[in-house]
Motif scaffolding. Sequence first.
Motif, short mmCIF file in Angstrom:
data_model
loop_
_atom_site.label_atom_id
_atom_site.label_comp_id
_atom_site.label_asym_id
_atom_site.label_seq_id
_atom_site.Cartn_x
_atom_site.Cartn_y
_atom_site.Cartn_z
N LYS A 251 0.82 -1.22 0.00
CA LYS A 251 0.00 0.00 0.00
C LYS A 251 0.85 1.27 0.00
N CYS A 252 1.85 1.36 0.90
CA CYS A 252 2.60 2.62 1.04
C CYS A 252 4.08 2.51 0.64
N LYS A 253 4.54 1.31 0.33
CA LYS A 253 5.92 1.04 -0.15
C LYS A 253 7.00 1.21 0.91
N VAL A 254 6.67 1.32 2.19
CA VAL A 254 7.70 1.41 3.22
C VAL A 254 8.47 0.08 3.26
N LEU B 128 7.90 -16.76 4.93
CA LEU B 128 8.41 -16.72 6.30
C LEU B 128 9.74 -15.98 6.31
N PHE B 129 9.84 -14.93 7.14
CA PHE B 129 11.05 -14.12 7.23
C PHE B 129 11.64 -14.19 8.63
N ASN B 130 12.97 -14.09 8.70
CA ASN B 130 13.67 -14.08 9.99
C ASN B 130 13.62 -12.72 10.65
N LYS B 131 13.58 -11.65 9.85
CA LYS B 131 13.61 -10.29 10.40
C LYS B 131 12.77 -9.37 9.52
N VAL B 132 11.94 -8.54 10.17
CA VAL B 132 11.11 -7.55 9.48
C VAL B 132 11.15 -6.26 10.29
N ILE B 133 11.25 -5.12 9.59
CA ILE B 133 11.27 -3.81 10.25
C ILE B 133 9.98 -3.05 9.93
N ASN B 134 9.77 -1.96 10.62
CA ASN B 134 8.64 -1.06 10.38
C ASN B 134 7.27 -1.73 10.53
N ILE B 135 7.18 -2.64 11.50
CA ILE B 135 5.90 -3.29 11.79
C ILE B 135 5.57 -3.13 13.27
N SER B 136 4.30 -3.27 13.57
CA SER B 136 3.86 -3.32 14.96
C SER B 136 3.00 -4.56 15.14
N ASP B 137 2.97 -5.07 16.36
CA ASP B 137 2.26 -6.30 16.68
C ASP B 137 0.88 -6.01 17.23
N ASN C 284 3.84 0.02 10.09
CA ASN C 284 3.93 1.19 10.98
C ASN C 284 3.57 2.49 10.27
N ASN C 285 3.65 2.51 8.95
CA ASN C 285 3.37 3.74 8.22
C ASN C 285 1.87 3.90 7.90
N CYS C 286 1.26 2.89 7.28
CA CYS C 286 -0.14 3.02 6.85
C CYS C 286 -1.10 2.14 7.66
N GLU C 287 -0.58 1.34 8.58
CA GLU C 287 -1.35 0.49 9.48
C GLU C 287 -2.09 -0.65 8.78
N SER C 288 -1.69 -0.99 7.56
CA SER C 288 -2.28 -2.14 6.86
C SER C 288 -1.80 -3.43 7.50
N ILE C 289 -2.67 -4.42 7.56
CA ILE C 289 -2.25 -5.74 8.03
C ILE C 289 -1.37 -6.37 6.96
N ILE D 51 5.43 -14.05 9.19
CA ILE D 51 4.82 -14.39 7.90
C ILE D 51 4.33 -13.09 7.27
N LEU D 52 4.74 -12.85 6.02
CA LEU D 52 4.19 -11.74 5.24
C LEU D 52 3.46 -12.35 4.05
N GLU D 53 2.23 -11.94 3.86
CA GLU D 53 1.43 -12.48 2.77
C GLU D 53 1.84 -11.82 1.46
N ARG D 54 2.08 -12.63 0.44
CA ARG D 54 2.59 -12.15 -0.85
C ARG D 54 1.67 -11.09 -1.46
N ALA D 55 0.37 -11.20 -1.31
CA ALA D 55 -0.57 -10.24 -1.87
C ALA D 55 -0.50 -8.88 -1.18
N LEU D 56 0.11 -8.82 0.00
CA LEU D 56 0.13 -7.58 0.79
C LEU D 56 1.49 -6.88 0.78
N ILE D 57 2.47 -7.48 0.07
CA ILE D 57 3.80 -6.88 -0.02
C ILE D 57 4.19 -6.72 -1.48
N THR D 58 5.22 -5.93 -1.73
CA THR D 58 5.70 -5.68 -3.09
C THR D 58 7.23 -5.71 -3.11
N LYS D 59 7.79 -5.98 -4.25
CA LYS D 59 9.24 -5.96 -4.41
C LYS D 59 9.69 -4.54 -4.75
N ILE D 60 10.79 -4.11 -4.10
CA ILE D 60 11.34 -2.77 -4.32
C ILE D 60 12.81 -2.91 -4.69
#
Length: 112
Positions: A19-22, A44-53, A74-79, A100-109
């Motif tokens: 959504k916001c490309k952070v 499945l990732f070992n480390k992810v930044i800019n997220i909240s639980d 953390n930027n746009c509050e999308s799950i 776990i990050l869902e492929r439909a909710l993330i993008t490659k940068i």
Amino acid sequence: MGFLHLKYYEDDEIYGCNKCKVHLTKKSYLNSKRFTGKHGKAYLFNKVINISDGPMEDRELLTGLHTCCDVYCNNCESILGWKYERAFNLSEQYKEGKIILERALITKIGWV
């Protein structure tokens, strides 16, 4: 309200929020592509930044009972997916602390 402090990677091959490309994580932190989420494929990732639980809860998943919490941008509050806090089956404990990050909710940068 406080100042929102976001982190960014200098590397190529970054995964970001769809959504916001952070920036969220790097390709080198990818542990497995063999997971499934609510929207299809998940990684499945070992480390992810800019997220909240979100709040922790017990969930009966395909591989058994786990304590998990949803993770949000953390930027746009999308799950974005969820974090494994505890696995009750010994064979699943390698997932603890991983995200776990869902492929439909993330993008490659920055991918070549």
